[in-house]
Design a protein around this motif. Sequence first.
Motif, short mmCIF file in Angstrom:
data_model
loop_
_atom_site.label_atom_id
_atom_site.label_comp_id
_atom_site.label_asym_id
_atom_site.label_seq_id
_atom_site.Cartn_x
_atom_site.Cartn_y
_atom_site.Cartn_z
N ARG A 148 23.63 37.40 15.38
CA ARG A 148 23.45 37.90 16.56
C ARG A 148 23.55 39.69 16.32
N SER A 149 23.95 40.24 15.54
CA SER A 149 24.22 41.64 15.30
C SER A 149 22.66 42.27 15.41
N GLN A 150 21.98 41.34 14.83
CA GLN A 150 20.48 41.62 14.48
C GLN A 150 19.46 41.39 15.52
N GLY A 151 20.21 40.69 16.74
CA GLY A 151 19.28 40.37 17.83
C GLY A 151 18.40 39.10 17.41
N TRP A 152 18.78 38.41 16.54
CA TRP A 152 17.99 37.21 15.99
C TRP A 152 17.98 36.12 16.97
N ASP A 153 19.28 35.95 17.48
CA ASP A 153 19.58 35.07 18.40
C ASP A 153 18.47 35.09 19.79
N LYS A 154 18.29 36.06 20.08
CA LYS A 154 17.35 36.40 21.08
C LYS A 154 15.94 36.21 20.78
N GLU A 155 15.52 36.22 19.46
CA GLU A 155 14.20 36.15 18.96
C GLU A 155 13.91 34.62 18.75
N ILE A 156 15.30 33.70 18.48
CA ILE A 156 14.91 32.43 18.40
C ILE A 156 14.90 31.91 19.73
N ALA A 157 15.58 32.45 20.80
CA ALA A 157 15.47 31.90 22.17
C ALA A 157 13.99 32.10 22.66
N ARG A 158 13.44 33.27 22.33
CA ARG A 158 12.00 33.49 22.64
C ARG A 158 11.08 32.70 22.07
N HIS A 159 11.06 32.38 20.91
CA HIS A 159 10.50 31.55 19.94
C HIS A 159 10.34 30.09 20.58
N LEU A 160 11.61 29.84 21.21
CA LEU A 160 11.46 28.33 21.66
C LEU A 160 10.89 28.17 23.18
N ARG A 161 11.13 29.46 23.97
CA ARG A 161 10.37 29.41 25.35
C ARG A 161 9.11 29.46 25.24
N TYR A 162 8.44 29.95 24.08
CA TYR A 162 7.00 29.71 23.99
C TYR A 162 6.38 28.55 23.04
N GLY A 163 7.42 27.63 22.93
CA GLY A 163 7.01 26.44 22.41
C GLY A 163 7.17 26.21 20.65
N GLY A 164 7.98 27.16 20.24
CA GLY A 164 8.09 27.13 18.83
C GLY A 164 8.96 25.87 18.29
N LYS A 165 9.02 25.68 17.21
CA LYS A 165 9.99 24.60 16.67
C LYS A 165 11.23 25.35 15.91
N LEU A 166 12.37 24.73 15.67
CA LEU A 166 13.47 25.25 15.13
C LEU A 166 14.12 24.14 14.23
N LEU A 167 14.30 24.64 13.02
CA LEU A 167 15.06 23.65 12.01
C LEU A 167 16.23 24.29 11.31
N GLY A 168 17.55 23.42 11.40
CA GLY A 168 18.57 24.03 10.76
C GLY A 168 19.00 23.15 9.74
N ILE A 169 19.38 23.61 8.39
CA ILE A 169 19.60 22.83 7.51
C ILE A 169 21.03 23.04 6.74
N CYS A 170 22.15 22.30 6.83
CA CYS A 170 23.38 22.34 6.61
C CYS A 170 24.17 23.52 7.43
N GLY A 171 24.30 24.65 7.02
CA GLY A 171 25.10 25.52 7.64
C GLY A 171 23.95 26.03 8.88
N GLY A 172 22.95 26.07 8.76
CA GLY A 172 22.03 26.21 9.98
C GLY A 172 22.11 25.31 10.90
N PHE A 173 22.20 24.10 10.56
CA PHE A 173 22.37 23.04 11.21
C PHE A 173 23.77 22.99 12.12
N GLN A 174 24.79 23.53 11.54
CA GLN A 174 26.02 23.87 12.36
C GLN A 174 25.67 24.90 13.35
#
Length: 497
Positions: A312-338
């Motif tokens: 969040r401090s890097q603003g990457w949460d906003k980049e992830i949201a933008r990525h999903l709005r444009y139809g991208g896919k998101l995978l979380g592994i272990c801690g990333g899944f949490q």
Amino acid sequence: MSQRKYAPTLMVQGTTSDAGKSITVAGLCRVFARRGYKVAPFKPQNMALNSAVTANGGEIGRAQALQAVAASVEAHTDFNPVLLKPNTDIGAQVIVDGHPVGTMDATDYHQYKQIAMPAVLNAYQRLSDQYDLILVEGAGSPAEINLRDRDIANMGFAEAVDCPVVIVSDIDRGGVFAHLYGTLALLSDSEQARTQGFIINRFRGDISLLQSGLDWLEQTTNKPVLGVMPYLHDLQLDAEDAIRADQSTQDAVVKVAVPVLPRISNHTDLDPLRLNPNVDLIWVTMGQSWPQADLIILPGSKSVRDDLAFIRSQGWDKEIARHLRYGGKLLGICGGFQMLGETIQDPQGIESAAGESQGLGYLSMHTELTANKALVNCEGQLQLDNSQAEVAGYEIHAGRSHGPALSQPLILLGDRADGAISHDGQVIGTYLHGLLDKPDACAAILSWVYGKAVETLDIAQCREQQLNHLADQFEQHLDIDKLMAIAGLSSSNKERP
């Protein structure tokens, strides 16, 4: 000095971190295994966030798991009796005999070494009773004189079991002769005496230009140079900790972005993508602009709430949201899944300060971190886009997740389910490390991302090819017969002396 009877042993220490200790032990494991010896890798103390689950249900450093593969034996907790997994700049989870015993800062751990040393020696004795040869990897450098007191990782261990030592140094860093000579000079008389020679790693160019330096080193120290290993540009093996950013992208059809978290763990999960020429895997570091990508992967983390705050401090949460709005896919592994869930609770302060964090909110689930860590190897079937591809991997996590999202699992593991698939099919997550290792499972994930088939590679087969290539190079460039003599092995048979 110990009076106990031990198997022939050779310890590889280094002038610095990343000097080539892990690779040297892995290469020698394969060399001696191919010659018919039953070889055990051993690292008394390791500090790394890349780890693996052993056949006996414990956790060890990833490097020792790779060395076990090189030796053609099943990974066991005795191969790495003490593992330190940093979760802050000053603290680490301490794992002994495969299981966590607590979180300590450097001062507390220094005192704890008195307890850890018997565990190290007991593990070494058990291996000594079962194997023809033990190849030991040191940690950092034995010349760190501020750490000499109560040392269990380098010369402290070597002195305790009375084993010979060779020292490896990376010439590509520069100053190799100063590193080797200076390291030896900082050792005690008994430590210098047990140092039996040097190995120079990652040499580029004409070896004849190095010869005068080799002669000087041997004459000055009265220690032999046991070989000069060339720089192996194409060597691709599991990293002990450092992130390998090199990959071929010329023919890539899928772009994958992975944020580099401060406490990223088990990033070797992504090697099947990083090494695939059809995939352009981009590590996104602090301050870097976010690249366009088809898939974002949130990797494992040793400190999930802190790493989520960093995102969040890097603003990457906003980049992830933008990525999903444009139809991208998101995978979380272990801690990333949490991180994909609604909340992450750590009431006992397992990973950091006790408290609760809001997740990214893409999966309807909640996670609570608990003292009991899941450590299990498992197999199952993927449940993505009608794929029933086989998956095999391991779980290493302190969290337990619950919520409606888990009713649509990503994987079926026998009689239980793992992970989740979002209702819109854009977001998936799993606790399973090694999700991408099986070619069919990796192909199914890439097809989910790209919309059509993408050629994959067999990471296990690649690992075997690379280990054999490494061993071939060691046979060519190192004096194996002299190393056998130093270790106490007979060159004429596989019997212990």
